[in-house]
Design a protein around this motif. Sequence first.
Motif, PDB file in Angstrom:
ATOM      1  N   SER A 193       0.891  -1.306  -0.118  1.00  0.00           N
ATOM      2  CA  SER A 193       0.083  -0.025  -0.092  1.00  0.00           C
ATOM      3  C   SER A 193       0.766   1.352  -0.137  1.00  0.00           C
ATOM      4  O   SER A 193       0.426   2.388  -0.293  1.00  0.00           O
ATOM      5  CB  SER A 193      -0.978   0.002   1.155  1.00  0.00           C
ATOM      6  OG  SER A 193      -0.297   0.213   2.464  1.00  0.00           O
ATOM      7  N   MET A 194       2.223   1.099   0.318  1.00  0.00           N
ATOM      8  CA  MET A 194       3.212   2.064   0.246  1.00  0.00           C
ATOM      9  C   MET A 194       3.986   1.936  -1.051  1.00  0.00           C
ATOM     10  O   MET A 194       4.230   0.913  -1.635  1.00  0.00           O
ATOM     11  CB  MET A 194       3.911   2.334   1.531  1.00  0.00           C
ATOM     12  CG  MET A 194       4.730   1.058   1.775  1.00  0.00           C
ATOM     13  SD  MET A 194       5.498   1.197   3.536  1.00  0.00           S
ATOM     14  CE  MET A 194       3.905   0.795   4.596  1.00  0.00           C
ATOM     15  N   THR A 195       4.869   3.071  -1.442  1.00  0.00           N
ATOM     16  CA  THR A 195       5.567   2.865  -2.260  1.00  0.00           C
ATOM     17  C   THR A 195       6.753   1.585  -2.097  1.00  0.00           C
ATOM     18  O   THR A 195       7.435   1.684  -1.085  1.00  0.00           O
ATOM     19  CB  THR A 195       6.445   4.020  -2.593  1.00  0.00           C
ATOM     20  OG1 THR A 195       5.518   5.095  -3.131  1.00  0.00           O
ATOM     21  CG2 THR A 195       7.412   4.049  -3.911  1.00  0.00           C
ATOM     22  N   VAL A 196       7.015   0.616  -3.112  1.00  0.00           N
ATOM     23  CA  VAL A 196       7.839  -0.341  -2.828  1.00  0.00           C
ATOM     24  C   VAL A 196       9.154  -0.106  -3.904  1.00  0.00           C
ATOM     25  O   VAL A 196       8.823  -0.040  -5.141  1.00  0.00           O
ATOM     26  CB  VAL A 196       7.323  -1.717  -3.069  1.00  0.00           C
ATOM     27  CG1 VAL A 196       8.270  -2.717  -2.706  1.00  0.00           C
ATOM     28  CG2 VAL A 196       5.966  -1.763  -2.297  1.00  0.00           C
ATOM     29  N   ASP A 197      10.467  -0.102  -3.142  1.00  0.00           N
ATOM     30  CA  ASP A 197      11.517  -0.021  -4.414  1.00  0.00           C
ATOM     31  C   ASP A 197      11.550  -1.392  -4.997  1.00  0.00           C
ATOM     32  O   ASP A 197      10.973  -2.357  -4.587  1.00  0.00           O
ATOM     33  CB  ASP A 197      12.747   0.081  -3.415  1.00  0.00           C
ATOM     34  CG  ASP A 197      13.213  -0.764  -2.415  1.00  0.00           C
ATOM     35  OD1 ASP A 197      13.728  -1.811  -2.793  1.00  0.00           O
ATOM     36  OD2 ASP A 197      12.356  -0.958  -1.237  1.00  0.00           O
ATOM     37  N   ARG A 198      12.514  -1.226  -5.832  1.00  0.00           N
ATOM     38  CA  ARG A 198      12.645  -2.259  -6.765  1.00  0.00           C
ATOM     39  C   ARG A 198      13.162  -3.817  -6.203  1.00  0.00           C
ATOM     40  O   ARG A 198      12.636  -4.650  -6.460  1.00  0.00           O
ATOM     41  CB  ARG A 198      13.597  -2.123  -7.945  1.00  0.00           C
ATOM     42  CG  ARG A 198      14.099  -3.140  -9.018  1.00  0.00           C
ATOM     43  CD  ARG A 198      15.016  -2.685 -10.165  1.00  0.00           C
ATOM     44  NE  ARG A 198      15.606  -3.600 -11.021  1.00  0.00           N
ATOM     45  CZ  ARG A 198      16.364  -3.424 -12.037  1.00  0.00           C
ATOM     46  NH1 ARG A 198      16.556  -2.113 -12.525  1.00  0.00           N
ATOM     47  NH2 ARG A 198      16.610  -4.361 -12.752  1.00  0.00           N
ATOM     48  N   ALA A 199      14.019  -3.656  -5.319  1.00  0.00           N
ATOM     49  CA  ALA A 199      14.749  -4.890  -4.733  1.00  0.00           C
ATOM     50  C   ALA A 199      13.614  -5.396  -3.872  1.00  0.00           C
ATOM     51  O   ALA A 199      13.400  -6.755  -3.972  1.00  0.00           O
ATOM     52  CB  ALA A 199      15.997  -4.537  -4.215  1.00  0.00           C
ATOM     53  N   SER A 200      13.011  -4.823  -3.127  1.00  0.00           N
ATOM     54  CA  SER A 200      11.896  -5.248  -2.042  1.00  0.00           C
ATOM     55  C   SER A 200      10.667  -5.823  -2.983  1.00  0.00           C
ATOM     56  O   SER A 200      10.197  -7.041  -2.481  1.00  0.00           O
ATOM     57  CB  SER A 200      11.555  -4.113  -1.244  1.00  0.00           C
ATOM     58  OG  SER A 200      12.346  -3.537  -0.645  1.00  0.00           O
ATOM     59  N   PHE A 201      10.447  -5.375  -3.899  1.00  0.00           N
ATOM     60  CA  PHE A 201       9.180  -5.965  -4.741  1.00  0.00           C
ATOM     61  C   PHE A 201       9.661  -7.314  -5.233  1.00  0.00           C
ATOM     62  O   PHE A 201       8.817  -8.081  -5.559  1.00  0.00           O
ATOM     63  CB  PHE A 201       8.823  -4.957  -5.725  1.00  0.00           C
ATOM     64  CG  PHE A 201       7.231  -5.344  -6.253  1.00  0.00           C
ATOM     65  CD1 PHE A 201       6.148  -5.117  -5.650  1.00  0.00           C
ATOM     66  CD2 PHE A 201       7.082  -5.896  -7.520  1.00  0.00           C
ATOM     67  CE1 PHE A 201       4.874  -5.446  -6.022  1.00  0.00           C
ATOM     68  CE2 PHE A 201       5.811  -6.263  -7.951  1.00  0.00           C
ATOM     69  CZ  PHE A 201       4.878  -5.983  -7.250  1.00  0.00           C
ATOM     70  N   ASP A 202      10.846  -7.210  -5.968  1.00  0.00           N
ATOM     71  CA  ASP A 202      11.434  -8.577  -6.574  1.00  0.00           C
ATOM     72  C   ASP A 202      11.272  -9.477  -5.461  1.00  0.00           C
ATOM     73  O   ASP A 202      11.067 -10.799  -6.060  1.00  0.00           O
ATOM     74  CB  ASP A 202      12.844  -8.325  -7.189  1.00  0.00           C
ATOM     75  CG  ASP A 202      13.214  -9.435  -7.994  1.00  0.00           C
ATOM     76  OD1 ASP A 202      12.636  -9.696  -9.126  1.00  0.00           O
ATOM     77  OD2 ASP A 202      14.148 -10.320  -7.593  1.00  0.00           O
ATOM     78  N   ASN A 236       0.384   1.701  -9.624  1.00  0.00           N
ATOM     79  CA  ASN A 236       1.692   2.297  -9.728  1.00  0.00           C
ATOM     80  C   ASN A 236       2.302   2.558  -8.240  1.00  0.00           C
ATOM     81  O   ASN A 236       3.081   3.558  -8.202  1.00  0.00           O
ATOM     82  CB  ASN A 236       1.409   3.704 -10.329  1.00  0.00           C
ATOM     83  CG  ASN A 236       2.800   4.116 -11.106  1.00  0.00           C
ATOM     84  OD1 ASN A 236       3.765   3.281 -11.502  1.00  0.00           O
ATOM     85  ND2 ASN A 236       2.920   5.365 -11.661  1.00  0.00           N
ATOM     86  N   LYS A 237       2.466   1.652  -7.440  1.00  0.00           N
ATOM     87  CA  LYS A 237       3.147   1.551  -6.175  1.00  0.00           C
ATOM     88  C   LYS A 237       4.438   1.174  -6.334  1.00  0.00           C
ATOM     89  O   LYS A 237       5.217   1.261  -5.163  1.00  0.00           O
ATOM     90  CB  LYS A 237       2.238   0.771  -5.166  1.00  0.00           C
ATOM     91  CG  LYS A 237       0.775   1.517  -4.711  1.00  0.00           C
ATOM     92  CD  LYS A 237       0.815   2.371  -4.046  1.00  0.00           C
ATOM     93  CE  LYS A 237      -0.539   2.874  -3.701  1.00  0.00           C
ATOM     94  NZ  LYS A 237      -0.245   4.125  -2.767  1.00  0.00           N
ATOM     95  N   VAL A 238       5.029   0.710  -7.364  1.00  0.00           N
ATOM     96  CA  VAL A 238       6.247  -0.023  -7.529  1.00  0.00           C
ATOM     97  C   VAL A 238       7.159   1.054  -8.033  1.00  0.00           C
ATOM     98  O   VAL A 238       6.942   1.560  -9.153  1.00  0.00           O
ATOM     99  CB  VAL A 238       6.401  -1.225  -8.007  1.00  0.00           C
ATOM    100  CG1 VAL A 238       7.656  -2.080  -8.058  1.00  0.00           C
ATOM    101  CG2 VAL A 238       5.139  -2.296  -7.451  1.00  0.00           C
ATOM    102  N   ASP A 239       8.443   1.332  -7.663  1.00  0.00           N
ATOM    103  CA  ASP A 239       9.392   2.213  -8.242  1.00  0.00           C
ATOM    104  C   ASP A 239      10.406   1.258  -9.256  1.00  0.00           C
ATOM    105  O   ASP A 239      11.451   0.729  -8.530  1.00  0.00           O
ATOM    106  CB  ASP A 239      10.083   3.059  -7.198  1.00  0.00           C
ATOM    107  CG  ASP A 239      11.142   4.008  -7.776  1.00  0.00           C
ATOM    108  OD1 ASP A 239      10.989   4.338  -8.936  1.00  0.00           O
ATOM    109  OD2 ASP A 239      12.047   4.481  -7.073  1.00  0.00           O
ATOM    110  N   ALA A 240      10.111   1.214 -10.310  1.00  0.00           N
ATOM    111  CA  ALA A 240      11.147   0.394 -11.220  1.00  0.00           C
ATOM    112  C   ALA A 240      10.651   0.748 -12.620  1.00  0.00           C
ATOM    113  O   ALA A 240       9.679   1.357 -12.950  1.00  0.00           O
ATOM    114  CB  ALA A 240      10.817  -1.229 -10.756  1.00  0.00           C
TER     115      ALA A 240
END
Length: 833
Positions: free
Chosen positions: A627-636, A666-670
């Motif tokens: 529900s909060m913005t997730v960085d690339r490594a964490s989402f992977d 659009n919560k993922v920063d990648a």
Amino acid sequence: MQEATDHLTLASEAEGLNAAALHAEAWAGEPFLHPEEDPGIVLAPGTARRRALDDALAEIEAGAPGPSYGWKIRYALMLGLERVLSERPPKLASGTELRRHQVDALAGMLTEMIAAAQVEPELNGNGNGAALEEAEAGAELEEEEDDLGVHLEEPADELDLPELHAGRDPGASRRYRFRHPTASGKTIAAAGFVEAARTLGVLILTHRRLLVTQFHRELTAEGYGDRFEDAILHGQSPKKPNPLTVQTYAWFARHSGDLDASAYQLVICDEAHTALGEKTSKAIRSFSDPIYIGMTATEQLIAKQVSDVFPASIDELPLGDAARRGLIAPLRSLRVPPAAAISSVPIVGGDFEERALAAVLDHTALNQAAASLYRDRFDDTAGIVYAAGVDHAYNLAKEFRAAGLKATAVSGRTPPVQLAETLAAYERGEINILINAMLLAEGWNSPRATVVMHLAPTASKRVYQQRIGRIMRTHPRKEAGVVVDFVPKAATHNERVVSLHSLLDADFYREGARVTPAPRRRVQRRARRKLSPAPWLVPVTPDVKRRLAVITREWQRVDPRFLDEDEQLYWATIAGRNVRFDERVEFVKKFTEGNASKAALEQFLNSCAAENPNRRLRLTALADRVSMTVDRASFDDLVTLVTQAPPWDKDRVQGVRTLLRALGENKVDAPEQILARWTWRLARATRKVQDRRASGEFPEAKRLLGALANSRGHRHEENAAKLVNAALEQPREVGAALLASAEGYTPRATRLIDAARERLGTIQEVADALADNLPAPKAPGRSRRRRRKRKKKGQGQQRQPQPQAQAKGQEASKDGASPEAAPEPETAPAAEA
């Protein structure tokens, strides 16, 4: 005949030993045999008591009217201790029964005396061993105390101690020590030694004139007042046999060479850690022939220096054991963040420099805040406040009285009569708070004192332990003593300021909780707590392993605001792994109230989603995490977790749906390319569900997917083109479901499928479409209730037709048909429903 002769021989030997023991007892003043003892055993050759008897008989035969000095040193105290300990229970002359730890001290000393009796005595002959070194020319000796509580020889501190003694140390083997906490009854233990030394001259040394009076009063109350006598110097004769003298260390340092060595065989050193000054320790080594017993409450602070002067240990009772036995009051702790910084105050002689400390702390605003704190937290509870100096003490007393508290200040300036009246008024309850600098740090005890407030912090563990000793006396209305430290709540033991936790080397601080153990048997059942334990705690030990152990063991109560970043992440990992579903609301408050960092929150959710055994909690944590913005490594990591981890086998569809929604929102920063790869990877993880959705909306889906999977070469590429064209003609949800299951085996087929996926729409639109194809997670509790209702309903329908079936069977039997031919009730559909 031979057996009878042997029996008569043994009987005659026993009678001879009895007679010899009685004769020696009348000469020495101590019994050699006690009731119900077998003389053949306790007076067997080689035993310590037999050696005492043989040496006594030898002196009697030589014509000695009484025991020699050497015989008394070697045997008299041993026989006296055996006499005291042979009583059941051991008690003093007044009838006061000795407690277990006091008996242990006497028993430990008896063990040492028995061992010493087995070796040859070491005496210098003249009672005045090594000569006292002369002071430098012009050096002035200390003046006698003319005021209560004034030190003539300042007690050595742990940072300002003389060098350890080197070379020959006459009499060292006869200097013993025992360590019991303050308020555990060392004075009664000393009276036990006085009782055992009824045939010895006893000299008691203490560090303050006030304590000389206290020893006189307490020993008189215990039945030894008739033995008191002034110090016996050379050329003087004791007015009473076996005199008892109490003096200060300062007096002893000046007059040890003038004392009549033959008058005293036992020296008891009260607060032995204060006898470590250069002059006092030299005087002790000079007056070397008597037996020394050093009593101290100091634990692990200046052990090397104490053991240098008093090498032999009798008995040690740690503070925790004393509290567990109920000998002293337990201690609770309250930490108050300091309002003034003392980092600029230098440490001189092991403690903060008094004038500099007073200049930092003695301000009206700080004094008023201290008075308000005491009033709000403790009201009229009896307590002791330690100030940075005499002026600071009087200024504090003024503000405490202005706050409505019954407080007064005492100091070395207070006349002795007024001081005695003030202390008596405190005992009567007319005064509740005594404020002082260091006057009441040692030697004064009040059972009603409950609170000790360190308004003047100290860097000396010895001083700190003596301070808190003032509130460790038990009292019917005292549940526990309360120690108020002005240090940060998360201060570790490495801080310059000593706290209760650093003194005891405690692992964590919990506001209001006991730091020492509670007694096994609660005596003060009616006493109310002055402080209640807080629901949170914080590790304060500087040891990294012990801090992590506290976090692992007490993760539910750890307050993360006091942890550094790495420890917060470790705590969040442990908490996410172990938190229960019904604890989630209370636990989340630690994050919503700002106690933990955002990184800790993210780590908690990641750990909860990955390792928590509760399925609902894992789904909730995953939803909260994305529900909060997730960085690339964490989402992977989340994609890998949901698509491959075994704990997600049963909840994979719901997990994929949550991640697809995050992509759609659009919560993922990648980069876009990475987002597309994740989207179709998640879609393929739910291929079966996507296939059912595509087949339900588009009947040709199964045929197209089957043809694609079962073909090769150019035929495979033609089937890929057909599937792609069909997918683009269908609604986005159906087309996405169709392409989710498509897999190309040739480069051209793969390019066709990838291009079709890109033409479906943006990544966000495709992710939302794929998520729409997946069922929303169901509430586990509600589904279980529905299943139970359906089960009960089906069982009820099965039971209801049974009477009808029996009736039909009876009718059929009347018509000549068998019961088996009767039609069965139609309950199967209801049961399946």
